[in-house]
Scaffold this motif. Structure first.
Motif, short mmCIF file in Angstrom:
data_model
loop_
_atom_site.label_atom_id
_atom_site.label_comp_id
_atom_site.label_asym_id
_atom_site.label_seq_id
_atom_site.Cartn_x
_atom_site.Cartn_y
_atom_site.Cartn_z
N PRO A 1 0.83 -1.20 0.00
CA PRO A 1 0.00 0.00 0.00
C PRO A 1 0.87 1.26 0.00
CG PRO A 1 -0.78 -1.58 1.62
CD PRO A 1 0.54 -2.09 1.14
N TYR A 2 0.35 2.35 -0.49
CA TYR A 2 1.10 3.60 -0.56
C TYR A 2 1.49 4.03 0.87
CZ TYR A 2 2.31 8.46 -1.45
OH TYR A 2 2.97 9.65 -1.53
N GLY A 3 2.78 4.22 1.09
CA GLY A 3 3.28 4.63 2.39
C GLY A 3 3.58 3.51 3.34
N ALA A 4 3.30 2.24 2.94
CA ALA A 4 3.58 1.10 3.82
C ALA A 4 5.05 0.72 3.72
CB ALA A 4 2.69 -0.08 3.46
N PRO A 5 5.68 0.34 4.83
CA PRO A 5 7.10 -0.02 4.78
C PRO A 5 7.36 -1.38 4.18
CG PRO A 5 6.24 -0.27 7.00
CD PRO A 5 5.15 0.34 6.20
N ALA A 6 6.32 -2.24 4.07
CA ALA A 6 6.54 -3.60 3.57
C ALA A 6 5.30 -4.06 2.82
CB ALA A 6 6.83 -4.55 4.74
N PHE A 7 5.48 -5.13 2.08
CA PHE A 7 4.39 -5.74 1.31
C PHE A 7 3.34 -6.29 2.27
CE2 PHE A 7 2.40 -9.38 -0.79
CZ PHE A 7 2.00 -8.81 -2.00
N VAL A 8 2.05 -6.10 1.91
CA VAL A 8 0.94 -6.58 2.74
C VAL A 8 0.19 -7.65 1.96
CG1 VAL A 8 -1.19 -5.97 3.93
CG2 VAL A 8 0.73 -4.35 3.89
N PRO A 9 0.14 -8.89 2.44
CA PRO A 9 -0.60 -9.94 1.70
C PRO A 9 -2.08 -9.62 1.62
CG PRO A 9 0.82 -10.87 3.42
CD PRO A 9 0.78 -9.40 3.65
N LYS A 10 -2.70 -10.10 0.57
CA LYS A 10 -4.13 -9.88 0.39
C LYS A 10 -4.90 -10.75 1.38
CE LYS A 10 -7.79 -10.00 -3.11
NZ LYS A 10 -8.10 -10.23 -4.54
N PRO A 11 -5.82 -10.15 2.14
CA PRO A 11 -6.57 -10.96 3.11
C PRO A 11 -7.55 -11.89 2.40
CG PRO A 11 -7.42 -8.72 3.03
CD PRO A 11 -6.18 -8.74 2.19
N ALA A 12 -7.87 -12.97 3.06
CA ALA A 12 -8.85 -13.92 2.51
C ALA A 12 -10.24 -13.31 2.55
CB ALA A 12 -8.81 -15.21 3.33
N PRO A 13 -11.15 -13.76 1.69
CA PRO A 13 -12.53 -13.26 1.74
C PRO A 13 -13.13 -13.45 3.13
CG PRO A 13 -12.17 -14.54 -0.24
CD PRO A 13 -10.94 -14.72 0.60
N VAL A 14 -13.97 -12.50 3.55
CA VAL A 14 -14.54 -12.52 4.90
C VAL A 14 -16.04 -12.77 4.79
CG1 VAL A 14 -14.78 -11.27 7.06
CG2 VAL A 14 -12.80 -10.85 5.58
N PRO A 15 -16.47 -14.04 4.88
CA PRO A 15 -17.89 -14.33 4.72
C PRO A 15 -18.74 -13.89 5.90
CG PRO A 15 -16.68 -16.33 5.24
CD PRO A 15 -15.66 -15.26 5.04
N GLY A 16 -18.12 -13.66 7.07
CA GLY A 16 -18.91 -13.32 8.25
C GLY A 16 -19.04 -11.84 8.52
N ALA A 17 -18.66 -10.98 7.57
CA ALA A 17 -18.69 -9.54 7.81
C ALA A 17 -20.12 -9.03 8.00
CB ALA A 17 -18.02 -8.80 6.66
N ALA A 18 -21.07 -9.54 7.22
CA ALA A 18 -22.45 -9.09 7.36
C ALA A 18 -23.01 -9.48 8.72
CB ALA A 18 -23.31 -9.69 6.24
#
Length: 435
Positions: free
Chosen positions: A193-210
């Motif tokens: 991400p812009y301004g992040a010091p390191a690579f950030v892995p993509k999070p897994a889909p979150v089926p329980g957000a709703a």
């Protein structure tokens, strides 16, 4: 250039396009009333369904984006808006207006509400988040400024159908940009991400957000501050999107003002609401948010009480003063409301604000319908302006009733007083982990 800025630019264009969808309903009331002889209450009901779905969809939009990705959700939302808008060209019955403009456009625009800009900002930016949030928030006002005069000119010169087609084409034109240039996460293109010091892995889909959104609502609904915040924000929506955005143009036209002139005044409100929102954020960092809300609602109420005396066939200095004054107050209530949600609900504050925002749109929906009915019954909008001014006074008092809660930020968002019966019951049922 970091890819994040390209994503932000596509989001900006998308939000500007979304402003076109929100700008049109107020311009349709008089033409649809003249052509189909539908009552203003009937047309207002379709607008109210649109506004209500916009708000009620917003808390779940982030969950949909977490589950299916930003690009897919936004592309489908734009397609829904385009379909709903273009189908109105062939409608012959009022129920079709409710289905096309109320339900389809409401669901589509609700999926691109604040959750869209917030999700993009949170995923793609670590630095400059405040700047990007401000720019994307201002995009809505910029879109209103661009589209209102154009759509009003089309309605006045060529009828409402070309305006509806313009909205449909604007929505459809953004879909290729979204599909080709927007990405769900920086990891999709191998970047941090812009301004992040390191690579950030993509999070897994979150089926329980709703499910979490509903559980947070259930907890917050057991607390007093939630209902006070939801109540004040419902009045905020009623006195802005539901009333002025929907009924200002037809009300001014009732007094002989051309539609293009009234729409231009409404567009100018969009300019000053950017200034007012930025200033309100600065004030919120320095003053009590409850008192700021009380002042904002009180001033808005006073301005609405004077509006019936200012409406005239032409634009004059007192009306310009109202537009500037009211525009500065239009969304100035957002920063202190967000701050109070954060103060009382801590980690759950963003979701709580999503539900408070839903109450904003429900309030807008009620007044959008009631305003049309009042115009049919009384022959003018005067009673609606006076009633909204009185409601703003009630909101000012409600804001002052919200108690201070300095220690709530780290409590995980229960919003209840330590040692209160609700807190003791919650602790007995489900012990809280220590932080």
């Amino acid at each position: 250039m970091h890819r994040a800025w390209i994503v932000a630019a596509v989001t900006f264009v998308t939000v500007i396009g979304a402003a076109a969808f929100a700008s049109l309903p107020g311009l349709l009331i008089e033409p649809l009333h003249s052509e189909f002889a539908w009552s203003r209450g009937t047309i207002g009901f379709a607008v109210s369904v649109n506004l209500a779905l916009y708000g009620l969809t917003a808390p779940f939009a982030a969950a949909l984006m977490d589950r299916f990705g930003i690009r897919r959700v936004v592309a489908v939302a734009l397609t829904l808006i385009s379909a709903g808008s273009v189908l109105t060209v062939w409608m012959t019955a009022a129920w079709q207006l409710v289905l096309y403009w109320g339900i389809l456009v409401g669901l589509g625009s609700g999926s691109m509400a604040l959750a869209f800009a917030a999700t993009v900002t949170n995923r793609w930016f670590v630095a400059r988040r405040g700047l990007v949030t401000g720019i994307l928030t201002a995009a809505g006002a910029s879109g209103q400024l661009v589209f209102l005069p154009l759509l009003s000119w089309l309605v006045e010169r060529h009828g409402w159908r070309p305006a509806a087609i313009t909205v449909a084409l604007a929505a459809l034109a953004v879909v290729p940009l979204v599909w080709l240039l927007l990405r769900d996460h920086p990891a999709d293109v191998g970047l941090p991400p812009y301004g992040a010091p390191a690579f950030v892995p993509k999070p897994a889909p979150v089926p329980g957000a709703a499910r979490r959104a509903l559980s947070v609502l259930a907890r917050a609904a057991r607390t007093g501050p939630f209902w006070l915040l939801a109540g004040t924000f419902a009045i905020c929506g009623a006195s802005t999107n539901g009333l002025v955005k929907t009924h200002f143009v037809p009300a001014a036209h009732d007094h002989g003002m051309p539609i293009t002139a009234a729409a231009s005044l409404l567009a100018v409100i969009g300019v000053f609401d950017v200034v007012g929102t930025i200033a309100s954020g600065w004030f919120t960092d320095r003053f009590d948010a409850r008192r700021l809300l009380a002042v904002y609602y009180a001033l808005r109420g006073v301005s609405l009480l004077f509006l019936p005396m200012l409406l005239a066939p032409s634009v004059h200095p007192p009306m310009v003063f109202f537009i500037v004054f009211y525009g500065l107050d239009w969304v100035a209530t957002v920063p202190p409301t967000v701050a109070l949600c954060r103060e009382h609900y801590g980690d759950d504050s963003a979701i709580v604000f999503g539900w408070v925002l839903a109450s904003h749109q429900v309030g807008a929906a009620v007044i959008a319908f009631a305003g049309g009915v009042a115009r049919d019954v009384f022959g003018s909008y005067d009673v609606v302006w006076y009633a909204s001014g009185a409601l703003c006074a009630v909101a000012a008092v409600m804001a002052l009733v919200i108690r201070r809660r300095a220690a709530a930020g780290g409590r995980g968002g229960s919003g209840t007083d330590p040692g209160s019966p609700v807190e003791r019951l919650a602790s007995a049922v489900e012990p809280r982990p220590e932080r």
